[in-house]
Each structure stands twice: as C-alpha cells, then as structure tokens.
Design an enzyme around this catalytic site. Structure first.
Site, mmCIF file in Angstrom:
data_model
loop_
_atom_site.group_PDB
_atom_site.id
_atom_site.type_symbol
_atom_site.label_atom_id
_atom_site.label_comp_id
_atom_site.label_asym_id
_atom_site.label_seq_id
_atom_site.Cartn_x
_atom_site.Cartn_y
_atom_site.Cartn_z
ATOM 1 C CB SER A 49 -1.096 -0.185 1.313
ATOM 2 O OG SER A 49 -2.228 1.112 1.406
ATOM 3 C CG ASP A 195 -0.859 4.384 -2.431
ATOM 4 O OD1 ASP A 195 -1.816 4.738 -3.347
ATOM 5 O OD2 ASP A 195 -1.868 3.747 -1.280
ATOM 6 C CG ASP A 197 -2.593 0.014 -3.201
ATOM 7 O OD1 ASP A 197 -2.009 1.361 -2.588
ATOM 8 O OD2 ASP A 197 -3.155 -1.042 -2.729
ATOM 9 C CG ASP A 199 -5.308 2.201 -2.324
ATOM 10 O OD1 ASP A 199 -4.357 2.691 -2.353
ATOM 11 O OD2 ASP A 199 -5.729 1.694 -1.574
#
Length: 402
Positions: A49, A195, A197, A199
């Site tokens: 993440s 960021d 990933d 999302d």
C-alpha cells in the site's frame, strides 16, 4: 524482493488447491478490483500500500471486487492458524493431484482497465492541460501516465522506475515534496501523487501547494451537489476529517456522516445509506457509483474533470476548505487499558476541549495495529494545536504509559 516471493508462493498454493490463476502483472489495486468485479472472480494483490516494500502483504477481494469483511478475515486467519497447527481440530481435505492441479497464465488486464478509465470522460477531455504525475515507483507507473495522455494531457512523470525496493521511498502521496517542486518548475496546471498501489492520490496546484483528501472530497461533493448527483446531499468521511472540511460542508448545506478510520468503514456507510461519495484525508476517495474501492487514478480524473468543466484552477476549487492546523502524535502505552476507564485522562481532554471551544477539536483513539494512542488536535494556530497536543500526550503518558 518480497513481492515476487509472495506472488510465487500464493500462486503455487492456489494451484495446489486446484485453482486456475490469472497473473495480471503490475496493476493498481483498484484495477484488480475492477477486473474482479467485471469478471466475477475473487482476486488478490501483493502490496505494501503506502508503506515501504518490506511491509508487503496480500490483499484479497471477493468475487465482485469487494474487500473482505472483518468477519471473513477473522475466519481466514482462524483457518490459517488451524492449518499451521496453532489451533487444534478440523480435518484437512486432500489436495488435488495430477490433472486436478490448477494452472497459471499471464493475463494483461492492464489494457481493459486503462480503456475503462479513459472511457470515463469525453475524448480529449484534458487537451491543453500540463500535468506532473508522481507514480511512487509503484503500480501506477505505466497505466497512470497512459490514461492521462490518452485524454489529451501533456504528462511529465516522476518516480516511474519500480525495482521492488524503492516503492513509496521519498516519493508519492506520502512524500510529495519532489512533485510540488516539479509542478512549479514545469509551469504545470496540476500534479497528482499516487501511493504505491495507486488507491490513493493527493494533488498539487499550480503554485506547488498540496491539496489533500479533505479538499478533494469537498470540491467533488460541491460539484456533484450542484449537478444533483450527490444523494441526500451527503458525504461520508472518517473521524480524521479536518475541522475546516466540516465547516465547509456545513456552509454548503451538505450533511457529513462520520466513520472510524479505514476505507472499508467509509464504503460500508456509503452502501448502508445509499450515498455515492466518501473518503479519507489521506486521499483514499470512494465513488460508490463508479467503483468498488478507492482508486487514485479515477479520483484524479474526476478532480481534473471538475477543473476543466468549471474553468477554475485547482487552487480556487480547493480553497473552499480552510484547513485548520492539525497535529497528530503517537504515544506508546501499555496494552489492554480502555480509555473510558481513565477519569484523569478524560478530565484533561475535557479541559483542553473547553479551552479550544468551537475553533478546535480533539480526537484521541487507540491504534488498531500497534500499542499506541493516537492524539490529534486541531486549533486556530499551529502553536495552540501543538501546545494542546503536548498537554494531552503528557496526560496519556501519565495514565496509560508503557
């Protein structure tokens, strides 16, 4: 590089249980969620993440592109404990052999996801815009620039050379300083910082000022309200939303529903209320009518669409929220001590809240992942916020300190 290891181990384990695996390669988490929803298959993402690469883990989606509920996650963890011998009982079914073993095949779903994003807006929607994208050396490194270029923007890219170790390192939404400088140097209209990933996204206006998730949600909420596309004139945010955001929504006649910290709780509230827009200050924005999870690329598209249609700059649109200075600190504590039982701490909180009045806010909550208490204070000045926060941190140390 743990991502490669985890991917190989997960694929091998799934095939050993007779499942067929489609390897999508590097793709943003929301892209995987969209493909899961489109095809009706469960999915998994190897991701850290917004954290460093050594925090890599596995994020699962149920068929339909939905994150797993707390209950389902607890059942999965219990089953893993049983299989590993941590807990006794149960019968392990024999694994498939021979032709029953699953397979793995490359599946470049990237093209389908990019097409879906581009089709969100009219052809050439961003013609004339100059953008800088910070891809955080993560999953957006290819698809992000491609989407915005196909919509007509002139795109300059930072941190688009992932090596498995440099994800989120001094870049992206957790460290947008390089993006802020590059937007100014390029004379760009705006910048977007994803960021790892992808999302989440934060924006940067033409002057290099950061536009956070609260401001993005606010300008999107106002645009949707004006167009009659904000059900019940309601938006969902977490307890961390800045007091300036709350004041802006109240002034605009928009109802604000508050949840615990975490995008899953925002989504649960959106679904329960039948609302369409919500998110977090971190830039994790959810459009329930457009996606099943937060999507940084989708959020960037929606924000820039408002900029283009309104004929206003990002700075003008973001100015609807006058952010109050906010201080957030973590205080290590002894575990297992409920806050409600600490009368001395509660008295200190009440005293600080009374001193701040309507011009400030206090939020004290235990972390869900580590033995710390998170102390957040907002006030009219940074000095007042820091002083109040230090007072409360001392009270936490005195009553709950490790």
């Amino acid at each position: 590089m743990s991502g490669t290891l985890l991917q190989a181990a997960l694929s091998a384990g799934l095939m050993a249980e007779g499942m067929h695996v489609a390897d999508l390669g590097i793709l943003p988490t929301p892209g995987v969620a969209w493909l899961s929803a489109a095809d009706g298959h469960p999915a998994a993402v190897i991701s850290a993440s917004h954290n460093p690469f050594h925090d890599n883990g596995i994020k699962f989606f149920a068929g339909g592109g939905r994150k797993l509920s707390d209950e389902v996650e607890a059942r999965l963890e219990a089953e893993l404990d049983r299989l590993l011998g941590v807990t006794p009982g149960g019968t392990h079914l024999p694994a498939p052999v021979g032709a029953g073993v699953g397979t793995v095949a490359q599946d470049d779903g990237r093209f389908r996801y990019v097409d879906k994003m581009v089709d969100m807006l009219p052809a050439g929607a961003f013609a004339g815009l100059t953008l800088v994208l910070d891809c955080a050396n993560g999953a957006a490194w290819e698809v992000g620039p491609e989407v915005f270029r196909r919509l007509g923007a002139t795109v300059h890219v930072l941190h688009d050379v992932p090596d498995g170790r440099n994800i989120n390192h001094a870049c992206g939404s957790t460290d947008p300083a390089a993006l802020q400088a590059e937007v100014v140097a390029r004379g760009a209209d705006a910048g977007l910082a994803f960021d790892g990933d992808a999302d989440r996204v934060l924006a940067v206006d033409a002057s290099g000022q950061l536009v956070d998730g609260d401001q993005l949600i606010a300008l999107l909420a106002l645009d949707r309200k004006a167009a009659g596309r904000l059900p019940d004139d309601t938006v969902v945010v977490t307890v961390l939303a800045n007091l300036g955001f709350r004041q802006a929504m109240r002034h605009a006649g928009i109802t604000m529903v508050e949840t615990d910290v975490g995008d899953r709780y925002v989504l649960e509230a959106l679904e329960k209320g039948g609302w369409s827009l919500g998110g977090e200050q971190s830039g994790h924005v959810i459009f329930r009518d457009l996606a099943t999870t937060g999507d940084g690329i989708l959020t960037g598209l929606q924000v820039l669409d408002v900029v283009v249609r309104s004929g206003r700059t990002l700075a003008e649109l973001a100015s609807v929220v006058e952010r109050l200075p906010q201080v957030l600190r973590n205080v290590p504590v002894a575990s297992g001590r409920p806050l409600d039982d600490e009368s001395d701490l509660n008295a200190a909180i009440a005293e600080v809240e009374a001193s701040l009045g309507d011009a400030g806010r206090v939020l004290i909550r235990p972390s869900g992942t580590e033995p710390v208490i998170r102390v957040m204070v907002e006030a009219e000045t940074m000095e007042a916020a820091e002083a109040a926060c230090e007072t409360l941190c001392q009270a936490v140390r005195k009553t709950l300190g490790s």
